[in-house]
Design an enzyme around this catalytic site. Structure first.
Site, PDB file in Angstrom:
ATOM      1  N   GLY A 282     -64.032  17.966  63.779  1.00  0.00           N
ATOM      2  CA  GLY A 282     -64.605  19.448  63.526  1.00  0.00           C
ATOM      3  C   GLY A 282     -64.067  20.330  64.457  1.00  0.00           C
ATOM      4  O   GLY A 282     -63.519  20.116  65.553  1.00  0.00           O
ATOM      5  N   SER A 283     -63.819  21.717  63.984  1.00  0.00           N
ATOM      6  CA  SER A 283     -63.318  22.717  65.056  1.00  0.00           C
ATOM      7  C   SER A 283     -64.375  23.240  65.909  1.00  0.00           C
ATOM      8  O   SER A 283     -65.359  22.648  66.077  1.00  0.00           O
ATOM      9  CB  SER A 283     -62.751  23.814  63.825  1.00  0.00           C
ATOM     10  OG  SER A 283     -61.912  23.495  62.893  1.00  0.00           O
ATOM     11  N   GLY A 284     -63.793  24.217  66.728  1.00  0.00           N
ATOM     12  CA  GLY A 284     -64.791  24.685  67.973  1.00  0.00           C
ATOM     13  C   GLY A 284     -64.290  23.670  69.250  1.00  0.00           C
ATOM     14  O   GLY A 284     -64.962  24.042  70.131  1.00  0.00           O
ATOM     15  N   HIS A 285     -63.407  22.853  69.135  1.00  0.00           N
ATOM     16  CA  HIS A 285     -63.020  22.128  70.467  1.00  0.00           C
ATOM     17  C   HIS A 285     -61.638  22.618  70.802  1.00  0.00           C
ATOM     18  O   HIS A 285     -61.029  21.882  71.791  1.00  0.00           O
ATOM     19  CB  HIS A 285     -62.987  20.800  70.051  1.00  0.00           C
ATOM     20  CG  HIS A 285     -64.432  20.190  69.756  1.00  0.00           C
ATOM     21  ND1 HIS A 285     -65.570  20.265  70.398  1.00  0.00           N
ATOM     22  CD2 HIS A 285     -64.608  19.479  68.566  1.00  0.00           C
ATOM     23  CE1 HIS A 285     -66.545  19.758  69.712  1.00  0.00           C
ATOM     24  NE2 HIS A 285     -66.226  19.449  68.607  1.00  0.00           N
TER      25      HIS A 285
ATOM     26  N   LYS B   7     -62.583  10.414  67.281  1.00  0.00           N
ATOM     27  CA  LYS B   7     -63.719  10.492  67.790  1.00  0.00           C
ATOM     28  C   LYS B   7     -64.835   9.985  67.557  1.00  0.00           C
ATOM     29  O   LYS B   7     -65.126   9.846  66.382  1.00  0.00           O
ATOM     30  CB  LYS B   7     -63.903  11.995  68.534  1.00  0.00           C
ATOM     31  CG  LYS B   7     -62.872  12.645  69.029  1.00  0.00           C
ATOM     32  CD  LYS B   7     -63.036  13.891  69.632  1.00  0.00           C
ATOM     33  CE  LYS B   7     -63.607  14.913  69.006  1.00  0.00           C
ATOM     34  NZ  LYS B   7     -62.894  15.225  67.925  1.00  0.00           N
TER      35      LYS B   7
ATOM     36  N   ASP C 279     -66.898  11.519  61.404  1.00  0.00           N
ATOM     37  CA  ASP C 279     -65.385  11.393  61.642  1.00  0.00           C
ATOM     38  C   ASP C 279     -65.181   9.809  61.330  1.00  0.00           C
ATOM     39  O   ASP C 279     -63.983   9.837  60.803  1.00  0.00           O
ATOM     40  CB  ASP C 279     -65.172  11.511  63.254  1.00  0.00           C
ATOM     41  CG  ASP C 279     -65.073  13.105  63.461  1.00  0.00           C
ATOM     42  OD1 ASP C 279     -65.670  13.858  62.779  1.00  0.00           O
ATOM     43  OD2 ASP C 279     -64.584  13.615  64.541  1.00  0.00           O
TER      44      ASP C 279
ATOM     45  N   HIS D 125     -70.935  18.892  71.436  1.00  0.00           N
ATOM     46  CA  HIS D 125     -71.583  19.856  70.496  1.00  0.00           C
ATOM     47  C   HIS D 125     -72.894  20.162  70.583  1.00  0.00           C
ATOM     48  O   HIS D 125     -73.764  20.381  70.132  1.00  0.00           O
ATOM     49  CB  HIS D 125     -71.689  18.815  69.085  1.00  0.00           C
ATOM     50  CG  HIS D 125     -70.439  18.239  68.472  1.00  0.00           C
ATOM     51  ND1 HIS D 125     -70.257  16.783  68.926  1.00  0.00           N
ATOM     52  CD2 HIS D 125     -69.485  18.463  67.858  1.00  0.00           C
ATOM     53  CE1 HIS D 125     -69.070  16.556  68.462  1.00  0.00           C
ATOM     54  NE2 HIS D 125     -68.312  17.644  67.769  1.00  0.00           N
TER      55      HIS D 125
END
Lengths: 335, 335
Positions: free
Chosen positions: A56-59, A107, A112, A221
């Site tokens: 996921g993005s945001g990291h 991860k 994922d 998250h």
């Protein structure tokens, strides 16, 4: 209309617009905008095992900021906090395979793991040899029946660097995979949040945290931690994070550890260096020798204030691979 | 007791404790803990002009994170948002002088200017040749009688990189100073804040900003901007920042610009890349060609959310110096 304190346009387009910026700022990368995949421009590299990660993005900078010489060949970006789809991973896997096979660094989150597993199966059907390492370093998660195991957090950065270096040196798929597994086996992490981030498409903080409290054992998250505690001095926070790590694995002896103090997105560098000092103090007291260190915001949770600490047991080989040249947007040395 | 959402101990010791962490994480630097000066370990470098900067803390990685090969020889850290004292600057100046003279890079704030001026005079008395460049790139400040001119903000990073490269190449004091002046003459910046940072010793935000507003033209210490506006999409924010820059100086033609999108401490990288895309779009429309770019949090204001944009007119010489190898904690390439 923007109603969040964020530098964005339409909340639904944050990831694709950020990828446009990545592509424009880094002509040394190739960005497949439609499929949201960031490639090393030289991939596939003849004679080299391909290394693919994603999530996921945001990291950010994880994972796209780690694409380049000595680290990843491709990174697949999901929407914010949303797994990439199998087709993305399959496409990236095929694109970076030079006939030497491809390692997936994943991860440990169910979405994922599922996407990478499906992609690996489909890639195998089309003749690409794929191995997979699932990173699960977060000691905050206590194993219970029905849990899916520990989350993958800060150690992911170290797995990508070290496995990437092994691949760059021309090691074969089995050896590169073995190195990644050794890193995962010898590394542990834990994090603390002082504030929550806000997912753009949601528009409100993921969790509420009173002005006087912090969440110890936070996930990247915003998953709940081990406990909610009153704000404490950095010296105590370092103990809250390191004690469970040391209780879980012996980090004394050997060739020392790589100590990684990571910012979660909203915490400035001055605090991370202060925390690093506290971490070094706690480790010295515990008889753990620091061989290398990394301080900065490398795996974040949007604009969450807080940090995580990762320790990795090293040996000669892992240290050499850590020190090996790397040239990516976010990690760069020796070249 | 900690009452702020910060990873600190005693608010009075934030800077000295962060410097301890810097020293421990970067054995390639020498930190004079007592005088709060960070040195390149090889300084003074024979045959090389010394380059010294410094200022209040709270802007990390500026300045200490830019000490190393190809950039600064020393950085003097004041307390948070407080100028270093003349004695610090004098000490650093003497320590890095190898007989070729020393350039001071000073952000245009009265306290900084005074400390560096006094130190330069005292250094001259003891036989060290010192020149000084005062960086004043912030177009948000409209000149009025009785103002002290424009503030020094994002361009400082570029002055330090480019003048540092000129010194590393063995240019003399006059030439290195000239390069720094050319960068200052050809660069402009403007910033926007979405939230205020909190000075640890103060314990409350520097300014109040309603949930729906942003401060356009913010200073890096939270100085008021040009105007307070409702939150807007990133595409509009880019125009708010770039239009005044382009109105102030012609950036078309020539060898293009270095475009620098800088995070102010609390804004994550995903937003900075998104902003960079908007900046690139606005510049293309205006006929300004981007020759190089830099995206990241390099001159911050504690945990302030927001960003700044800096443009620098380049030529062959400046681009070569920008591309030259640099090895510091925060900026590193080509080595």
């Amino acid at each position: 209309m923007i109603t969040m304190k964020k530098l964005i346009n339409d909340p639904a387009h944050v990831v694709s617009e950020a990828l446009l910026g990545m592509a424009e700022a880094h002509p040394e990368l190739r960005v497949d905008q439609h499929n949201k995949i960031i490639y090393r421009v030289s991939a596939p590299v003849r004679g080299k095992v391909g290394v693919v990660s994603g999530g996921g993005s945001g990291h950010e900078p994880l994972h796209g900021g780690f694409v380049g010489v000595g680290m990843l060949d491709a990174a697949c970006a999901g929407e914010v906090f949303t797994s990439p789809v199998p087709d993305q991973v399959l496409r990236a896997t095929r694109a970076v395979d030079a006939g030497s096979g491809v390692l997936h660094i994943v991860k440990n989150y169910p979405g994922d793991v599922m996407s990478f597993e499906m992609a690996a199966e489909l890639a195998a059907e089309s003749g690409v040899e794929v191995t997979s390492v699932v990173v699960d370093d977060d000691v905050a998660v206590r194993e219970r029946p029905h849990t899916v195991g520990r989350r993958g957090v800060g150690l992911t950065v170290l797995v990508e660097k070290i496995a990437g270096a092994a691949a760059e040196r021309g090691r074969g798929l089995t050896e590169v995979t073995d190195v990644a597994r050794r890193v995962n086996a010898g590394g542990r992490s834990m994090g603390v949040a002082l504030t929550s981030g806000t997912v753009p498409a949601v528009g409100r903080p993921t969790f509420e945290l009173p002005e006087t409290d912090m969440e110890v054992g936070i996930g990247i998250h915003g998953e709940p931690g081990r406990e909610r505690l009153p704000l404490a001095p950095a010296s105590r926070v370092a103990e809250y994070l390191i004690d469970p790590i040391l209780a879980d694995l012996d980090f004394t002896g050997g060739d020392g550890v790589i100590a990684f103090v990571n910012g979660l997105g909203g915490t400035p560098l001055i605090e991370l260096y202060l925390m690093y000092h506290e971490v070094a103090r706690v480790l010295q007291r515990a008889g753990v020798r620091i061989a290398r260190s990394l301080v900065g915001s490398y795996i974040t949770s949007l604009e969450m204030a807080g940090c995580s600490v990762t320790l990795l047991r090293t040996d000669d080989d892992l240290l050499r691979l850590w020190d090996a040249p790397v040239r990516t947007p976010a990690l760069r040395w020796g070249l």
